[in-house]
Design an enzyme around this catalytic site. Structure first.
Site, mmCIF file in Angstrom:
data_model
loop_
_atom_site.group_PDB
_atom_site.id
_atom_site.type_symbol
_atom_site.label_atom_id
_atom_site.label_comp_id
_atom_site.label_asym_id
_atom_site.label_seq_id
_atom_site.Cartn_x
_atom_site.Cartn_y
_atom_site.Cartn_z
ATOM 1 N N ILE A 14 0.742 -1.161 -0.100
ATOM 2 C CA ILE A 14 -0.162 0.071 0.039
ATOM 3 C C ILE A 14 0.973 0.993 -0.117
ATOM 4 O O ILE A 14 0.603 2.348 -0.609
ATOM 5 C CB ILE A 14 -0.982 0.047 1.311
ATOM 6 C CG1 ILE A 14 -1.820 -1.145 1.107
ATOM 7 C CG2 ILE A 14 -1.665 1.400 1.530
ATOM 8 C CD1 ILE A 14 -2.752 -1.442 2.170
ATOM 9 N N ASN A 82 2.723 4.839 7.598
ATOM 10 C CA ASN A 82 1.954 3.634 6.866
ATOM 11 C C ASN A 82 2.622 2.360 7.369
ATOM 12 O O ASN A 82 1.996 1.306 7.236
ATOM 13 C CB ASN A 82 2.019 3.699 5.253
ATOM 14 C CG ASN A 82 1.924 2.226 4.390
ATOM 15 O OD1 ASN A 82 0.626 1.842 4.290
ATOM 16 N ND2 ASN A 82 2.991 1.865 3.950
ATOM 17 N N ASP A 88 0.882 -12.602 13.580
ATOM 18 C CA ASP A 88 -0.493 -13.144 14.268
ATOM 19 C C ASP A 88 -0.238 -14.395 14.745
ATOM 20 O O ASP A 88 0.396 -15.078 14.472
ATOM 21 C CB ASP A 88 -1.454 -13.502 12.793
ATOM 22 C CG ASP A 88 -1.743 -12.170 11.865
ATOM 23 O OD1 ASP A 88 -1.534 -11.062 12.283
ATOM 24 O OD2 ASP A 88 -2.189 -12.163 10.955
ATOM 25 N N GLN A 141 -9.947 -8.956 15.226
ATOM 26 C CA GLN A 141 -9.642 -9.753 14.378
ATOM 27 C C GLN A 141 -9.031 -11.031 15.124
ATOM 28 O O GLN A 141 -8.293 -10.785 15.768
ATOM 29 C CB GLN A 141 -8.623 -9.536 13.224
ATOM 30 C CG GLN A 141 -8.210 -10.698 12.318
ATOM 31 C CD GLN A 141 -9.397 -11.374 11.511
ATOM 32 O OE1 GLN A 141 -10.355 -10.731 11.178
ATOM 33 N NE2 GLN A 141 -9.434 -12.667 11.658
ATOM 34 N N TYR A 147 -2.156 -6.592 16.745
ATOM 35 C CA TYR A 147 -2.110 -5.602 15.355
ATOM 36 C C TYR A 147 -3.526 -4.848 15.627
ATOM 37 O O TYR A 147 -3.393 -3.590 15.354
ATOM 38 C CB TYR A 147 -2.312 -6.596 14.228
ATOM 39 C CG TYR A 147 -2.552 -5.875 12.848
ATOM 40 C CD1 TYR A 147 -1.434 -5.360 12.244
ATOM 41 C CD2 TYR A 147 -3.771 -5.647 12.246
ATOM 42 C CE1 TYR A 147 -1.488 -4.695 11.038
ATOM 43 C CE2 TYR A 147 -3.750 -4.960 11.146
ATOM 44 C CZ TYR A 147 -2.691 -4.722 10.363
ATOM 45 O OH TYR A 147 -2.760 -3.989 9.335
#
Ligand code: CAA
Length: 240
Positions: A14, A82, A88, A141, A147
């Site tokens: 991104i 960014n 995870d 999530q 995160y």
């Protein structure tokens, strides 16, 4: 008004799309990166955008890197925080190190990126700060306690900066991308990724350029009264 923009994590994913969109909008862009020299060199060769290496988790390195950008290009009027990582794991398996790495890079990294440019923006009575948060900061999530904490934190940061910066002509806003076709999302196990895509009403991942266009708008003169806001771009996966 100087048109110098800094994009952290700006040579891949991104961030690369943001760097090129801002260049197309007339900015001289400095793209920071942390470690992938090869990708950074290829990005510069392809786009002509200068890259600068430092670790956003390190305040002194960020301050020195930003000073170098300003010495080379001039005062930074646009900063896009960014840079981000994932580590995870379900919470019961998450290690203190996985927690710390993500907090240091994604959250403290925003402080380290914006803090050195803030005094100049105040002095010059103009600035644009954009922080790239995430849909997972809005909804949480499974597997991302670390995160999601940082991405929710980003929203608190911009709402507070907006109140402090407004009278100096500084805006601070967040963009919350949904699942975008980047290496970060491709690293999710395929079965999990398929079930994520099935839950996106648009029926597809987003494109990095779709996030970059949100940033280009937020830093434009047209967006001067938008301050402390969040743009969600997630293909209707989640509504705040
Ligand atoms: N909801 C409910 N249960 C889930 C689940 C979910 N989303 N995902 C996994 N589970 C369950 C599994 O079914 C499994 O249950 P059983 O033990 O009963 O079979 C249990 O949780 C453990 O699952 P795993 O064995 O897969 O656990 P793991 O330790 O191997 O890995 C994980 C878990 C790392 C979280 C993995 O599922 C994963 O990577 N998930 C994706 C997380 C994600 O979406 N990350 C986003 C990355 S992209 C990004 O961050 C960009 C952005 O901003 C959007």
């Amino acid at each position: 008004m100087s048109k110098i923009a800094l994009v952290t994590g700006g040579s891949r994913g991104i961030g690369a799309a943001i760097s090129t969109a801002l260049k197309a909008a007339g900015y001289t862009v400095a793209a920071n990166y942390a470690g992938n020299d090869e990708a950074a060199a290829a990005f510069t060769a392809e786009t002509g955008i200068k890259t600068y290496k430092w670790n956003v988790a390190d305040y002194d390195a960020s301050k020195a890197g930003i000073a170098q950008v300003e010495a080379d290009l001039g005062p930074i009027s646009v900063v896009v925080a960014n840079a981000g990582i994932t580590r995870d794991a379900p919470f019961h398996k998450m290690t203190p190190d996985q927690w710390k790495q993500v907090i240091d890079t994604n959250l403290t990294g925003v402080f380290n990126t914006v803090h050195p440019v803030w005094p100049g923006m105040r002095d010059r009575k103009f600035g644009r700060v954009v922080v790239i948060s995430s849909i997972n900061g809005q909804k949480g999530q499974f597997g991302q306690v670390n995160y999601a904490a940082t991405k929710a934190g980003d929203l608190g940061i911009v709402k507070s900066l907006a109140q402090e910066g407004a009278r100096f002509g500084i805006t601070a806003n967040a963009v919350c991308p949904g699942y975008i076709a980047t290496e970060m999302v491709m690293a999710v196990p395929e079965k999990v990724r398929e079930s994520i895509i099935a839950g996106i009403p648009a029926g597809r991942l987003g494109e990095p350029a779709e996030i970059a266009r949100c940033v280009a708008f937020l830093v434009s003169d047209d967006a001067g009264f938008i301050n402390g806001s969040t743009i969600s771009a997630n293909g209707a996966q989640f509504f705040v």
